[in-house]
Scaffold this motif. Structure first.
Motif, PDB file in Angstrom:
ATOM      1  N   LEU A 147     -13.526  10.787  11.185  1.00 10.18           N
ATOM      2  CA  LEU A 147     -12.501   9.935  11.790  1.00 10.18           C
ATOM      3  C   LEU A 147     -12.116   8.749  10.898  1.00 10.18           C
ATOM      4  O   LEU A 147     -11.281   7.930  11.271  1.00 10.18           O
ATOM      5  N   ILE A 148     -12.782   8.655   9.745  1.00 14.00           N
ATOM      6  CA  ILE A 148     -12.475   7.553   8.832  1.00 14.00           C
ATOM      7  C   ILE A 148     -11.974   8.171   7.526  1.00 14.00           C
ATOM      8  O   ILE A 148     -12.579   9.136   7.041  1.00 14.00           O
ATOM      9  N   PHE A 149     -10.916   7.655   6.987  1.00 16.76           N
ATOM     10  CA  PHE A 149     -10.507   8.121   5.671  1.00 16.76           C
ATOM     11  C   PHE A 149      -9.908   6.970   4.872  1.00 16.76           C
ATOM     12  O   PHE A 149      -9.633   5.902   5.408  1.00 16.76           O
ATOM     13  N   ARG A 150      -9.770   7.226   3.583  1.00 16.86           N
ATOM     14  CA  ARG A 150      -9.293   6.187   2.695  1.00 16.86           C
ATOM     15  C   ARG A 150      -8.095   6.752   1.961  1.00 16.86           C
ATOM     16  O   ARG A 150      -8.134   7.890   1.508  1.00 16.86           O
ATOM     17  N   LYS A 151      -7.047   5.982   1.890  1.00 14.85           N
ATOM     18  CA  LYS A 151      -5.929   6.445   1.078  1.00 14.85           C
ATOM     19  C   LYS A 151      -5.123   5.260   0.594  1.00 14.85           C
ATOM     20  O   LYS A 151      -5.192   4.167   1.159  1.00 14.85           O
ATOM     21  N   SER A 152      -4.374   5.528  -0.453  1.00 13.52           N
ATOM     22  CA  SER A 152      -3.511   4.489  -0.959  1.00 13.52           C
ATOM     23  C   SER A 152      -2.291   4.466  -0.058  1.00 13.52           C
ATOM     24  O   SER A 152      -1.716   5.500   0.243  1.00 13.52           O
ATOM     25  N   ALA A 153      -1.949   3.295   0.383  1.00 15.28           N
ATOM     26  CA  ALA A 153      -0.841   3.251   1.322  1.00 15.28           C
ATOM     27  C   ALA A 153       0.031   2.051   1.059  1.00 15.28           C
ATOM     28  O   ALA A 153      -0.412   1.010   0.583  1.00 15.28           O
ATOM     29  N   ASN A 154       1.276   2.260   1.398  1.00 16.66           N
ATOM     30  CA  ASN A 154       2.240   1.197   1.322  1.00 16.66           C
ATOM     31  C   ASN A 154       1.955   0.283   2.502  1.00 16.66           C
ATOM     32  O   ASN A 154       2.074   0.693   3.644  1.00 16.66           O
ATOM     33  N   VAL A 155       1.534  -0.932   2.225  1.00 20.92           N
ATOM     34  CA  VAL A 155       1.145  -1.800   3.330  1.00 20.92           C
ATOM     35  C   VAL A 155       1.990  -3.061   3.364  1.00 20.92           C
ATOM     36  O   VAL A 155       2.624  -3.436   2.382  1.00 20.92           O
ATOM     37  N   ASN A 156       1.943  -3.685   4.516  1.00 13.78           N
ATOM     38  CA  ASN A 156       2.651  -4.948   4.677  1.00 13.78           C
ATOM     39  C   ASN A 156       1.755  -6.054   4.141  1.00 13.78           C
ATOM     40  O   ASN A 156       0.576  -6.108   4.457  1.00 13.78           O
ATOM     41  N   TRP A 157       2.336  -6.921   3.391  1.00 13.11           N
ATOM     42  CA  TRP A 157       1.572  -7.976   2.754  1.00 13.11           C
ATOM     43  C   TRP A 157       2.192  -9.311   3.122  1.00 13.11           C
ATOM     44  O   TRP A 157       3.395  -9.505   2.976  1.00 13.11           O
ATOM     45  N   CYS A 158       1.355 -10.221   3.640  1.00 18.00           N
ATOM     46  CA  CYS A 158       1.868 -11.562   3.922  1.00 18.00           C
ATOM     47  C   CYS A 158       1.519 -12.451   2.742  1.00 18.00           C
ATOM     48  O   CYS A 158       0.354 -12.687   2.466  1.00 18.00           O
TER      49      CYS A 158
END
Ligand SMILES: [Zn+2]
Ligand SMILES: [Zn+2]
Length: 817
Positions: A147-158
Motif C-alpha cells: 500500500l506504500i510506493f515511491r515515485k517521482s511526481a509533479n508536486v505542488n511547492w509553496c
C-alpha cells in the motif's frame, strides 16, 4: 442563600471532579457504551471560540449519555506535529518540541476552566515517540501489504513555506496555510494507495446514515467515480498506441482530434518522430510553472499540434491530429482525451481556434433542421446517433453500453471505472513530523526499519534554516545508518509524514493510550469503537474524514479492528462570528474565551454558545446574549430560596398538576432535543419556561414537596449545559452524590396526558392551531395561553374578537372581524 459566585463555584467543582476521578472510564463488558469524540485540536497556543463551541457541544452529549446510564469515553488530545511549530523554530529559534509543549500546557489550562467532562487520563500528543512510533509501524505494515510506493511526481511547492503541498492543500492556486502562489516541481515522493479503497469508501456511505447529507455529497464528489471506456488510438507510422479514457463512448465517431497533457510520456517516447519537438518541449516547460487550477480554468484553450504524427480514429479509420494542451491534466484518466467538438464546449472552442473539423454525431430530439452543426453552439443534449454508421438511429442514452461493448469486441478498448481520488502523497520535507522509517541501501534498495528498532526518533541536532531540503538531512546522527539487511553503510529517509496520518487513527489510540507493547489492544478498541458521536468542522469533510475512514479499513484488513465505519454519527458545527464575520486575529475581531469566562463564568459562556443558535448553524457572538444567559443562571440560583419560601396557602390539586405537566413536557423536550434533534437551544428554552412557571407558582413549601421535585428536575436538566452551577445547587439540596453521575429524569407521557388536554382552536370556522391546557383551566386561562401561542396570536393580531367560545376540554371557537 449567598450570591452566585461563579468563579468560586466553578473552581471548587473542577477540583472535586478531578480528585474523585468522576470522568475517568474503563471498559465494562455488558454495559452500553457511548464514545463521544471532538476532532483532535492543533495546539496553536490559544483556545478560540470555535474550539469552545466544539467542545461544549461534545460535553452536552457526553454528560447527557452518562446520566442516561451509559459507559462514556470522552477523551481529548493534541494534533501536535505540523508546520507552525517549525515556522516558530525558524523565526524565534525555539525548538518545535518546546514550542508545542508550552502551547499544550496553556491550552490544557484553558480547557480545564470550561469544565468539560474529559477523561484526562487518556490525553496524549501525537508528537511523542510513544505515539508516532505507531505511525511508523503502520507505515511498515502498509509497505508490506503493497500500500506504500515511491515515485517521482509533479508536486505542488509553496515557495514561502518551502514545502511540498498535497493537491488538497492548494486552494485556487494558493497555499492553504500562507496564501502564497504555489509552483510545480518534480520530486521523489512517498504515496499511500488510498485508491485501492476508493470503491469501498464510496460504497460504505450507505452505512453513514448519521452523517450530514452535505458531507457525504462532498466526499462523493471528491472520490469522483465515473464510468467510461478506455479506447486505444493507433499512432501513425510508429506502431504505438495512445490510450484515452472517455465517459462518452457514444460520441466516438465524432472524435476529430486527440489532446495529451504536457506531462504525457508519449512526448518523450516519440521525440524522434515529432517534427516540431523543440517547440513542444518549450510549451511543456512553460506549462510546468502553472497550477492545475490555472490550467483548467484558463479561458483561452491553447495547445500545439504534433507535426509528423497523427492518430487513427479506430471507429472511422480516419487520421486525426494530436495536440498537447495544458488544460488536459496528467492525473485525470490516462492524461489524454479524445475530443468531440460537436458535443463538448471546450473541445469546440479548441477546434474553432485550430480549424479542426466538427462532426455532429448526436441529433438532439428537439432540433428540426438538418444543417451541419459547424457554426452553431455545441449540443450536449441527448438525442439519436447520426454519422455513426451501423449505430445511426440509436438513442444516445443507450449508445454508451452498445458502443462500449462493440469497442471491446473489436479489441481496441474496454469498459472501465475512473476515480478523481488520487493516491495520498504523504511525504513532507519537514522536521516536525513522523520520520518515515525507511533506509536507502546501495545494494538492497529501499529497506524498512525492523520493527524492533522502532521508533525512529526525531534527532535533536538539526538546523532550522527554512530552506527547501528536509532539516533531517542536516543531522549527522540521523542520516547515516547501517543497512538492516546487508550491514553496509546506508542512509535514512529524511522525509517525514503528512500530519493527516496522525489524525487518521488517533480515535483508536484513545481506547488504549498507554499501551507500549502494541498499537492498541483490539479488545479495548472493539469495545469502544465505533465513535457514537463525532463533532468537528465541515472543512474536514474531505481530507480528514476520508483518510480516517480509509485508515480504519486498513486496520480492519490488518485484523486489529472489527469491520465497519469509525464514526457512526457526525455533527458539523457552524462557525462562530462577530457581527457576521469570522473571528480572526488579523481582523482584530476576537472574543477571548478567557475574558468571557473570567467575567461571566464557564457555565454562562457554555450556555450562551448552546442557546444562541442550533449547533450546525453559524453562531454570531452577542454580549447582550451573554448577559441574558448570566441572568438565567442567576435565576436558577435564586430559585433555591424561592422554592423554600414558607407559604400558608395550600396548593390546589390543579396547580400541582399544572406544574407537573409543564415539568414532564420539559423533560421530554430536553431529552428528545439532545438525543435526536441536536437542538440545544430549544431544549434550554423549555427549561426556561419551566423556571418561569416555578417562579409564578405560589405554594412553595406547602405542596407536599412538588415544587422541590420540580426544582430538582430543573437542575438535572441543566447539567449538560451548566454543570458547575448544578453541582453546587445539588449539594445545597442535600445530596452527597455528584449530580453529574445522577440518573437523567424520565418523563411520563401519562402524567402529561392526565393533566393536560390538547384543544383545537378555530378562527372563523377554520382550524388555526392547537394548544395544550390543563383540564381544569377556565376561559380566562385558555385566553392567556392563546395569547402566548405565536401561531394563533398572529392570526388574531390587529383584529377584533367578536365572539370567544370555550367548550371545556373540547374546543375553542373564535370569531373575528
Ligand atoms: Zn505556504
Ligand atoms: Zn543493504
Amino acid at each position: 442563600m449567598t450570591d452566585y459566585n461563579h468563579s468560586e463555584i466553578e473552581k471548587k467543582w473542577q477540583k472535586k471532579w478531578e480528585e474523585d476521578r468522576v470522568f475517568e472510564t474503563k471498559e465494562q463488558q455488558g454495559k452500553e457504551k457511548y464514545y463521544c469524540l471532538v476532532m483532535l485540536p492543533y495546539p496553536s497556543g490559544n483556545l478560540h471560540m470555535g474550539h469552545v463551541r466544539n467542545y461544549v457541544i461534545g460535553d452536552v452529549f457526553a454528560r447527557f449519555h452518562k446520566m442516561k446510564g451509559k459507559n462514556i469515553l470522552h477523551p481529548i488530545g493534541w494534533d501536535a506535529f505540523g508546520l507552525p511549530a517549525e515556522n516558530a523554530a525558524i523565526k524565534n529559534k525555539i525548538h518545535p518540541a518546546k514550542w508545542t509543549k508550552q502551547n499544550i500546557a496553556r491550552m490544557r489550562e484553558q480547557l480545564k476552566v470550561l469544565g468539560i467532562s474529559y477523561d484526562w487520563n487518556r490525553e496524549f500528543a501525537t508528537c511523542t515517540p510513544e505515539y508516532y512510533r505507531w505511525n511508523q509501524w503502520f507505515f511498515i505494515k502498509m509497505w508490506e501489504r503493497g500500500l506504500i510506493f515511491r515515485k517521482s511526481a509533479n508536486v505542488n511547492w509553496c515557495p514561502s513555506c518551502n514545502t511540498v503541498l498535497a493537491n488538497e492543500q492548494v486552494l485556487k492556486g494558493l497555499c492553504w496555510r500562507c496564501d502564497s502562489r504555489t509552483q510545480q516541481r518534480d520530486l521523489e515522493q512517498w504515496f499511500i494507495k488510498i485508491t485501492d479503497y476508493a470503491d469501498e469508501l464510496l460504497e460504505e456511505h450507505k452505512q453513514l446514515r448519521g452523517w450530514p447529507e452535505q458531507v457525504l455529497s462532498m466526499q462523493k464528489d471528491w472520490i469522483g467515480k465515473s464510468f467510461g471506456t478506455e479506447i486505444e488510438f493507433a499512432v501513425t507510422g510508429t506502431g504505438k498506441k495512445l490510450k484515452i479514457f472517455t465517459t462518452r463512448p457514444d460520441t466516438l465517431f465524432g472524435v476529430t482530434f486527440i489532446v495529451v497533457a504536457p506531462e504525457h510520456k508519449i512526448i518523450d517516447e516519440m521525440k524522434s518522430q515529432i517534427a516540431n519537438y523543440n517547440e513542444i518541449e518549450k510549451y511543456v516547460i512553460e506549462s510546468g510553472g502553472k497550477s492545475n487550477i490555472e490550467r483548467s480554468s484558463c479561458k483561452e484553450k491553447n495547445g500545439i499540434r504534433f507535426e509528423g504524427i497523427n492518430a487513427l480514429n479506430p471507429a472511422t479509420g480516419k487520421e486525426i491530429p494530436i495536440f498537447t494542451a495544458d488544460y488536459v491534466l496528467a492525473n485525470y484518466g490516462t492524461g489524454a482525451i479524445m475530443a468531440v467538438p460537436a458535443h463538448d464546449q471546450r473541445d469546440w472552442e479548441f477546434a474553432k481556434r485550430y480549424n479542426i473539423p466538427v462532426i455532429e454525431v448526436i441529433k438532439s430530439s428537439n432540433s428540426c433542421d438538418g444543417n451541419q452543426s459547424d457554426d452553431k453552439d455545441v449540443s450536449e443534449a441527448e438525442g439519436v446517433l447520426v454519422n455513426s454508421r451501423q449505430f445511426n438511429g440509436i438513442k444516445s442514452s443507450e449508445a454508451f453500453d452498445i458502443i462500449s461493448e462493440w469497442v471491446e469486441k473489436q479489441g481496441f478498448g474496454k469498459k472501465t471505472t475512473n476515480f478523481k481520488l488520487k493516491d495520498w502523497l504523504i511525504s513532507r520535507r519537514r522536521y516536525w513530523g513522523t520520520p518515515i522509517p525507511m533506509i536507502h541501501c546501495k545494494i538492497c534498495g529501499t529497506v524498512p526499519v525492523p520493527e524492533k528498532d522502532l521508533p525512529v526518533l526525531l534527532p535533536e541536532d538539526t538546523e532550522f534554516t527554512g530552506e527547501g531540503e528536509s532539516p533531517l538531512k542536516s543531522s549527522k546522527t540521523f542520516v547515516n545508518v547501517k543497512c538492516p539487511k546487508c550491514g553496509m553503510d546506508a542512509k535514512r529517509e529524511t522525509d517525514t509524514m503528512d500530519t493527516f496520518v496522525d489524525s487518521s487513527w488517533y480515535y483508536a489510540r484513545y481506547c488504549d493510550n498507554r499501551n507500549d507493547n502494541a498499537v492498541f489492544d483490539s479488545v479495548k478498541v472493539n469495545y469502544w469503537m465505533p465513535v457514537n458521536q463525532y463533532i468537528g468542522g465541515i472543512e474536514h469533510a474531505c481530507m480528514h474524514l476520508i483518510y480516517s475512514r480509509f485508515w480504519y479499513k486498513v486496520m480492519r484488513d490488518l485484523c486489529i479492528v472489527k469491520p465497519g465505519e469509525p464514526f457512526e454519527n457526525l455533527l458539523t458545527q457552524g462557525m462562530v462570528t462577530l457581527n457576521g464575520s469570522v473571528m480572526s486575529k488579523s481582523k482584530g475581531n476576537i472574543v477571548s474565551p478567557d475574558e468571557i469566562i473570567e467575567k461571566y463564568g464557564a457555565d454562562t459562556a457554555r450556555l450562551f454558545t448552546l442557546f444562541a443558535a442550533p449547533p450546525q448553524k453559524q453562531l454570531d457572538w452577542s454580549m447582550e446574549g451573554v448577559e441574558g444567559c448570566l441572568r438565567f443562571t442567576n435565576r436558577i440560583w435564586r430559585l433555591f430560596d424561592v422554592v423554600h419560601t414558607k407559604t400558608e396557602i395550600p396548593a390546589s390539586e390543579k396547580d400541582k398538576n399544572d406544574i407537573l405537566r409543564i415539568m414532564h413536557q420539559a423533560i421530554k423536550k430536553v431529552t428528545v432535543d439532545i438525543e435526536k434533534e441536536f437542538k440545544f437551544n430549544t431544549a434550554i428554552s423549555s427549561v426556561m419556561e419551566l423556571v418561569n412557571a416555578l417562579y409564578t407558582y405560589k405554594y412553595h413549601s406547602n405542596d407536599g414537596g412538588t415544587s422541590i421535585e420540580v426544582y430538582k428536575t430543573v437542575i438535572l436538566l441543566m447539567v449538560p449545559f451548566t454543570p458547575h452551577l448544578c453541582e453546587e445547587i445539588w449539594e445545597k439540596l442535600g445530596y452527597k452524590e455528584y449530580v453529574s453521575a445522577y440518573p437523567w429524569p424520565a418523563f411520563d407521557e401519562n402524567v402529561m396526558k392526565q393533566y393536560s388536554v390538547e384543544l383545537p382552536v378555530q378562527i372563523n370556522g377554520k382550524l388555526r392551531g392547537k394548544i395544550i391546557v390543563s383540564a381544569e383551566d377556565g376561559e380566562d386561562e385558555v385566553k392567556k395561553i392563546i395569547e402566548k401561542d405565536e401561531k394563533i396570536a398572529s392570526q388574531l393580531k390587529g383584529r377584533q374578537i367578536a365572539k370567544f367560545i370555550y367548550v371545556k376540554g373540547k374546543i375553542v371557537t373564535i370569531f373575528v372581524k
